[in-house]
Design an enzyme around this catalytic site. Structure first.
Site, mmCIF file in Angstrom:
data_model
loop_
_atom_site.group_PDB
_atom_site.id
_atom_site.type_symbol
_atom_site.label_atom_id
_atom_site.label_comp_id
_atom_site.label_asym_id
_atom_site.label_seq_id
_atom_site.Cartn_x
_atom_site.Cartn_y
_atom_site.Cartn_z
ATOM 1 N N CYS A 236 9.464 13.619 -14.304
ATOM 2 C CA CYS A 236 9.630 13.915 -12.885
ATOM 3 C C CYS A 236 11.020 13.485 -12.410
ATOM 4 C CB CYS A 236 8.555 13.207 -12.063
ATOM 5 S SG CYS A 236 8.693 13.491 -10.280
ATOM 6 N N ASP B 56 -2.278 -8.018 -1.304
ATOM 7 C CA ASP B 56 -3.390 -7.977 -0.348
ATOM 8 C C ASP B 56 -4.257 -6.734 -0.519
ATOM 9 O OD1 ASP B 56 -1.307 -6.405 0.712
ATOM 10 O OD2 ASP B 56 -1.978 -6.714 2.765
ATOM 11 N N CYS C 298 -11.242 -1.712 13.652
ATOM 12 C CA CYS C 298 -10.617 -0.424 13.322
ATOM 13 C C CYS C 298 -11.380 0.211 12.156
ATOM 14 C CB CYS C 298 -9.154 -0.622 12.962
ATOM 15 S SG CYS C 298 -8.206 -1.475 14.245
#
Length: 404
Positions: free
Chosen positions: A317, A274, A19
């Site tokens: 925010c 990961d 991919c």
């Protein structure tokens, strides 16, 4: 030692597909001694035995890659046997399995069903969108192979969800992707933004912009709400409701600290995430190091603390309690140990501004339904199983409705 889960990469970044946008296949460069990466029996046994010797509310194993089916079915049979061997009586064990599904067959699917693996299947929408980036090495699209794998899971009655990577290929097609999946009865979704930077710091061609992401989420929400809010589970939206209703951080990106799980590579090396399997973030190795020591590692603690070091503008925010400065991977530069802003910041703001009032309405409905549940006299306080019909009468499983 705080609870943690394992994300195991038994075949490292090896995969039968190539991919274009995959970030993990590049991690094989960390292990140049061999072209084929496979976890040994010694590493597997040590990983499971040592983890199940720790105290966890649930022993959570996520099997991922690369492509984890490359290990073969016997590897996972052995893994389950080790979990049974080293687990104490009454220990709760959960197995997750993320796959491209192209190598699944009926035998593999039957095993996953027998041991209650929750499977995630990577599918980016209809074939014309999916096949733009998710291809075999020879260039052939993988969509038809994925659908064959899904058929195997359905025949075996495996619980599975769909993971959609939102890239330049499908980001302008939220409604098309959603309808394509739901029309096939695929009702459990998770949408992940594709944010990959090139060596010079510029976005890769398949990376989406903040405005792309914001519009995609708005379009997705509008096609989901209100008609499908009780029928289709979108993990991104479920996590927001879990935060509003229970104050629960259902996904790691919504937490204030990144010490949620660890990655175990095929050779036993342990990393904090990961997205950040990097030499400087190596925490240890399961063969020579123990979990208390690795969890207390200054490297791990420092990595976890980066999450709260958001951009100063985040302090003002109105959405920061939901965003928490976004995933470290999306900050610019990626994973910066100092203050940095998310590449997707403007998109998140667009999405929350568009949807938050309706999320609050849904949260209020969930609270009201919970209050309306009346247990039979003499019934135990926990009377509803996660897979049982929800007592609110919606017709959905409890875990998909009030129990989420």
């Amino acid at each position: 030692m705080r609870p943690f889960s394992l994300l195991i990469k038994p075949a490292s970044g090896d995969c039968n597909l190539q991919c274009n946008y995959c970030f993990y296949t590049r991690k094989c460069a960390l292990f140049p001694d061999t072209a084929r990466h496979r976890m040994t029996t010694e590493v597997l046994e040590r990983t499971i035995a040592s983890y199940m010797a720790t105290s966890q509310p649930t022993y959570s194993f996520g099997w991922q890659g690369g492509e984890p089916t490359l290990m073969g079915l016997d590897f996972y049979r052995h893994a389950v046997a080790l979990q049974q061997r080293f687990g104490s009586r009454g220990a709760l064990v959960a197995n997750g399995f993320q796959t491209n599904a192209t190598l699944l067959d009926d035998a593999f699917a039957s095993f996953l069903a027998a041991y209650n693996f929750l499977v995630g299947v990577s599918l980016d929408g209809p074939a014309d969108l999916h096949d733009q980036y998710r291809r075999h090495a020879a260039g052939r699209g993988s969509h038809a192979d994925v659908m064959r794998g899904i058929d195997c899971l359905r025949r075996a009655k495996v619980e599975f969800n769909i993971l959609i990577l939102v890239s330049a290929a499908n980001v302008g097609h939220a409604r098309t992707v959603y309808r394509n999946l739901t029309d096939q009865g695929l009702l459990f979704h998770q949408y992940i933004p594709c944010v990959e930077m090139q060596a010079d710091g510029s976005p890769a061609p398949y990376t989406i912009t903040a405005s792309d992401w914001g519009q995609f989420l708005c379009d997705l929400f509008d096609v989901w709400h209100p008609a499908d809010a009780r029928r289709v589970s979108i993990r991104n939206f479920d996590a927001i409701l879990a935060k509003l209703v229970d104050g629960q951080d259902a996904v790691c990106t919504m937490a204030r600290n990144c010490c949620q799980y660890v990655v175990v590579e095929h050779n036993g090396n342990v990393y904090p995430c990961d997205f950040f399997v990097e030499p400087e973030l190596l925490l240890g190795n399961v063969i020579r190091d123990d979990w208390p020591g690795m969890s207390a590692s200054p490297v791990y603690r420092e990595f976890g603390a980066r999450k709260a070091r958001w951009h100063p503008a985040c302090d003002d925010c109105e959405f920061v309690t939901l965003c928490q400065g976004d995933c470290l991977k999306h900050r610019v530069p990626a994973g910066s140990p100092t203050v940095s802003c998310s590449h997707l910041c403007a998109g998140w703001k667009q999405f929350f501004a568009h949807t938050l009032p309706r999320f609050h309405q849904l949260a209020g409905q969930i609270r009201a339904q919970r209050r309306a549940v009346v247990l039979p006299r003499g019934a135990p306080s926990v009377a509803v199983g996660r897979n049982a019909p929800c007592p609110c009468g919606s017709g959905r499983k409890f875990k998909q409705c009030c129990g989420r």
